[in-house]
Design a protein around this motif. Structure first.
Motif, PDB file in Angstrom:
ATOM      1  N   SER A  28      32.036 -69.366   2.862  1.00  0.00           N
ATOM      2  CA  SER A  28      30.937 -70.324   3.072  1.00  0.00           C
ATOM      3  C   SER A  28      30.169 -70.586   1.787  1.00  0.00           C
ATOM      4  N   LEU A  29      29.953 -69.535   1.003  1.00  0.00           N
ATOM      5  CA  LEU A  29      29.252 -69.702  -0.272  1.00  0.00           C
ATOM      6  C   LEU A  29      30.049 -70.586  -1.220  1.00  0.00           C
ATOM      7  N   LEU A  30      31.347 -70.358  -1.284  1.00  0.00           N
ATOM      8  CA  LEU A  30      32.197 -71.146  -2.182  1.00  0.00           C
ATOM      9  C   LEU A  30      32.189 -72.618  -1.781  1.00  0.00           C
ATOM     10  N   LEU A  31      32.440 -72.884  -0.501  1.00  0.00           N
ATOM     11  CA  LEU A  31      32.461 -74.267  -0.029  1.00  0.00           C
ATOM     12  C   LEU A  31      31.068 -74.900  -0.118  1.00  0.00           C
ATOM     13  N   GLY A  32      30.039 -74.126   0.221  1.00  0.00           N
ATOM     14  CA  GLY A  32      28.681 -74.641   0.149  1.00  0.00           C
ATOM     15  C   GLY A  32      28.263 -74.944  -1.279  1.00  0.00           C
ATOM     16  N   PHE A  33      28.736 -74.139  -2.217  1.00  0.00           N
ATOM     17  CA  PHE A  33      28.412 -74.365  -3.623  1.00  0.00           C
ATOM     18  C   PHE A  33      29.057 -75.650  -4.130  1.00  0.00           C
ATOM     19  N   ILE A  34      30.316 -75.848  -3.770  1.00  0.00           N
ATOM     20  CA  ILE A  34      31.021 -77.065  -4.193  1.00  0.00           C
ATOM     21  C   ILE A  34      30.353 -78.304  -3.601  1.00  0.00           C
ATOM     22  N   LEU A  35      30.081 -78.255  -2.291  1.00  0.00           N
ATOM     23  CA  LEU A  35      29.423 -79.382  -1.642  1.00  0.00           C
ATOM     24  C   LEU A  35      28.005 -79.567  -2.182  1.00  0.00           C
ATOM     25  N   GLY A  36      27.336 -78.459  -2.504  1.00  0.00           N
ATOM     26  CA  GLY A  36      25.990 -78.534  -3.051  1.00  0.00           C
ATOM     27  C   GLY A  36      25.949 -79.249  -4.394  1.00  0.00           C
ATOM     28  N   ILE A  37      26.963 -79.009  -5.229  1.00  0.00           N
ATOM     29  CA  ILE A  37      27.035 -79.703  -6.516  1.00  0.00           C
ATOM     30  C   ILE A  37      27.234 -81.197  -6.298  1.00  0.00           C
ATOM     31  N   LEU A  38      28.107 -81.550  -5.354  1.00  0.00           N
ATOM     32  CA  LEU A  38      28.336 -82.967  -5.062  1.00  0.00           C
ATOM     33  C   LEU A  38      27.060 -83.635  -4.559  1.00  0.00           C
ATOM     34  N   LEU A  39      26.335 -82.940  -3.706  1.00  0.00           N
ATOM     35  CA  LEU A  39      25.065 -83.480  -3.207  1.00  0.00           C
ATOM     36  C   LEU A  39      24.055 -83.638  -4.338  1.00  0.00           C
ATOM     37  N   THR A  40      24.040 -82.681  -5.244  1.00  0.00           N
ATOM     38  CA  THR A  40      23.132 -82.762  -6.385  1.00  0.00           C
ATOM     39  C   THR A  40      23.429 -83.983  -7.238  1.00  0.00           C
ATOM     40  N   LEU A  41      24.706 -84.216  -7.488  1.00  0.00           N
ATOM     41  CA  LEU A  41      25.096 -85.375  -8.286  1.00  0.00           C
ATOM     42  C   LEU A  41      24.657 -86.674  -7.610  1.00  0.00           C
ATOM     43  N   CYS A  42      24.705 -86.670  -6.280  1.00  0.00           N
ATOM     44  CA  CYS A  42      24.223 -87.852  -5.545  1.00  0.00           C
ATOM     45  C   CYS A  42      22.710 -88.010  -5.694  1.00  0.00           C
ATOM     46  N   PRO A  49      21.631 -95.779  -2.516  1.00  0.00           N
ATOM     47  CA  PRO A  49      22.221 -95.345  -1.242  1.00  0.00           C
ATOM     48  C   PRO A  49      22.733 -93.905  -1.276  1.00  0.00           C
ATOM     49  N   LEU A  50      23.277 -93.461  -2.422  1.00  0.00           N
ATOM     50  CA  LEU A  50      23.742 -92.079  -2.547  1.00  0.00           C
ATOM     51  C   LEU A  50      22.563 -91.112  -2.486  1.00  0.00           C
ATOM     52  N   ILE A  51      21.470 -91.481  -3.110  1.00  0.00           N
ATOM     53  CA  ILE A  51      20.270 -90.643  -3.085  1.00  0.00           C
ATOM     54  C   ILE A  51      19.746 -90.515  -1.661  1.00  0.00           C
ATOM     55  N   TRP A  52      19.672 -91.655  -0.967  1.00  0.00           N
ATOM     56  CA  TRP A  52      19.179 -91.641   0.420  1.00  0.00           C
ATOM     57  C   TRP A  52      20.092 -90.807   1.314  1.00  0.00           C
ATOM     58  N   LEU A  53      21.397 -90.959   1.147  1.00  0.00           N
ATOM     59  CA  LEU A  53      22.353 -90.231   1.973  1.00  0.00           C
ATOM     60  C   LEU A  53      22.237 -88.728   1.736  1.00  0.00           C
ATOM     61  N   ALA A  54      22.155 -88.328   0.468  1.00  0.00           N
ATOM     62  CA  ALA A  54      22.047 -86.907   0.139  1.00  0.00           C
ATOM     63  C   ALA A  54      20.726 -86.322   0.643  1.00  0.00           C
ATOM     64  N   ASP A  55      19.645 -87.072   0.503  1.00  0.00           N
ATOM     65  CA  ASP A  55      18.340 -86.600   0.982  1.00  0.00           C
ATOM     66  C   ASP A  55      18.318 -86.491   2.509  1.00  0.00           C
ATOM     67  N   PHE A  56      18.962 -87.456   3.175  1.00  0.00           N
ATOM     68  CA  PHE A  56      19.026 -87.411   4.640  1.00  0.00           C
ATOM     69  C   PHE A  56      19.831 -86.196   5.104  1.00  0.00           C
ATOM     70  N   TYR A  57      20.954 -85.963   4.453  1.00  0.00           N
ATOM     71  CA  TYR A  57      21.780 -84.785   4.767  1.00  0.00           C
ATOM     72  C   TYR A  57      20.947 -83.508   4.633  1.00  0.00           C
ATOM     73  N   THR A  58      20.252 -83.390   3.500  1.00  0.00           N
ATOM     74  CA  THR A  58      19.455 -82.191   3.248  1.00  0.00           C
ATOM     75  C   THR A  58      18.359 -82.020   4.289  1.00  0.00           C
ATOM     76  N   ALA A 101      22.979 -77.693   1.615  1.00  0.00           N
ATOM     77  CA  ALA A 101      21.692 -78.381   1.564  1.00  0.00           C
ATOM     78  C   ALA A 101      20.702 -77.626   0.674  1.00  0.00           C
ATOM     79  N   TYR A 102      20.677 -76.309   0.816  1.00  0.00           N
ATOM     80  CA  TYR A 102      19.761 -75.500   0.006  1.00  0.00           C
ATOM     81  C   TYR A 102      20.226 -75.401  -1.440  1.00  0.00           C
ATOM     82  N   VAL A 103      21.543 -75.219  -1.627  1.00  0.00           N
ATOM     83  CA  VAL A 103      22.082 -75.104  -2.983  1.00  0.00           C
ATOM     84  C   VAL A 103      21.846 -76.390  -3.768  1.00  0.00           C
ATOM     85  N   SER A 104      21.982 -77.538  -3.116  1.00  0.00           N
ATOM     86  CA  SER A 104      21.775 -78.814  -3.806  1.00  0.00           C
ATOM     87  C   SER A 104      20.351 -78.931  -4.324  1.00  0.00           C
ATOM     88  N   GLU A 105      19.386 -78.468  -3.540  1.00  0.00           N
ATOM     89  CA  GLU A 105      17.995 -78.512  -3.979  1.00  0.00           C
ATOM     90  C   GLU A 105      17.742 -77.534  -5.130  1.00  0.00           C
TER      91      GLU A 105
END
Length: 218
Positions: A28-42, A49-58, A101-105
């Motif tokens: 979960s940490l590995l997958l969450g970290f990868i997804l968290g980086i993608l969310l951060t880039l958004c 629209p990418l910013i809104w989508l990432a913020d809504f997800y979080t 969501a937390y890792v992205s922040e």
């Protein structure tokens, strides 16, 4: 009074759940970290629209209980998908999506803490965005956020105990089952708590060691 004599024969059974607990946390940490980086880039992109989508997800995954997310994935999604999701992968999915969501922040805060002049200088030198992120911004951000990432790991380790609600045989579930055999729940649960406590101590020690090493490299 505590009486652990009936728990001792059950300890190997409870400890078998440690493999499930650690497996869920690591994957979960590995997958969450990868997804968290993608969310951060958004979130730091210039495309609204990418910013809104990432913020809504979080906001969704930070604003609802993790146990609710787990129950929706395990009990709710099969109504839409038409098949039952494996307990292990339901847990991994819930924890990965929540952790992202937390890792992205955390990563976003780390990047924003870097002097903007460095980014402006990189842009002025014509360094590609991907290379700038990989070689300049992200490495510096990780030095700043390593304590927060360790805390996220510790939090996820403790929260992994909620998989007992879907019947997955982790440490907590097996401790409860051991208590059901002897009708004494306190001692098995204390033993389970000790296991989690030791894991957290190890993670804390590793985190502090990594933090000291990063500081020494400055």
């Amino acid at each position: 009074m505590f009486d652990f004599k009936d728990v001792i024969p059950q300890m190997p059974f409870i400890l078998e759940g440690l493999k499930v607990t650690l497996s869920i946390v690591v994957v979960s940490l590995l997958l969450g970290f990868i997804l968290g980086i993608l969310l951060t880039l958004c979130k730091i992109s210039v495309f609204k629209p990418l910013i809104w989508l990432a913020d809504f997800y979080t906001s969704i995954f930070r604003g609802t209980p993790l146990v609710l997310q787990l129950l929706i994935i395990y009990f709710g999604l099969p109504q839409l998908l038409g098949f039952q999701i494996d307990q292990y992968w339901a847990a991994v999915a819930a924890f990965s999506l929540n952790s992202a969501a937390y890792v992205s922040e955390i990563i976003r805060a780390g990047i924003n803490a870097i002097d903007k002049g460095q980014k402006e200088a990189a842009v002025a030198l014509g360094i590609p965005y991907a290379k700038m992120m990989k070689d300049l911004l992200l490495p510096q951000a990780f030095k700043n956020i390593s304590p927060a990432l360790v805390n996220e790991t510790i939090t996820l380790t403790k929260e992994s105990a909620i998989v007992t609600v879907i019947g997955l045989g982790d440490v907590m579930r097996r401790a409860y089952q051991a208590g059901a055999v002897t009708y004494n729940y306190l001692e098995p649960l204390i033993f389970a708590g000790l296991i989690y406590y030791v894991i957290v101590l190890v993670l804390t020690f590793v985190g502090k060691s990594v933090e000291r090493k990063l500081k020494s490299n400055d």
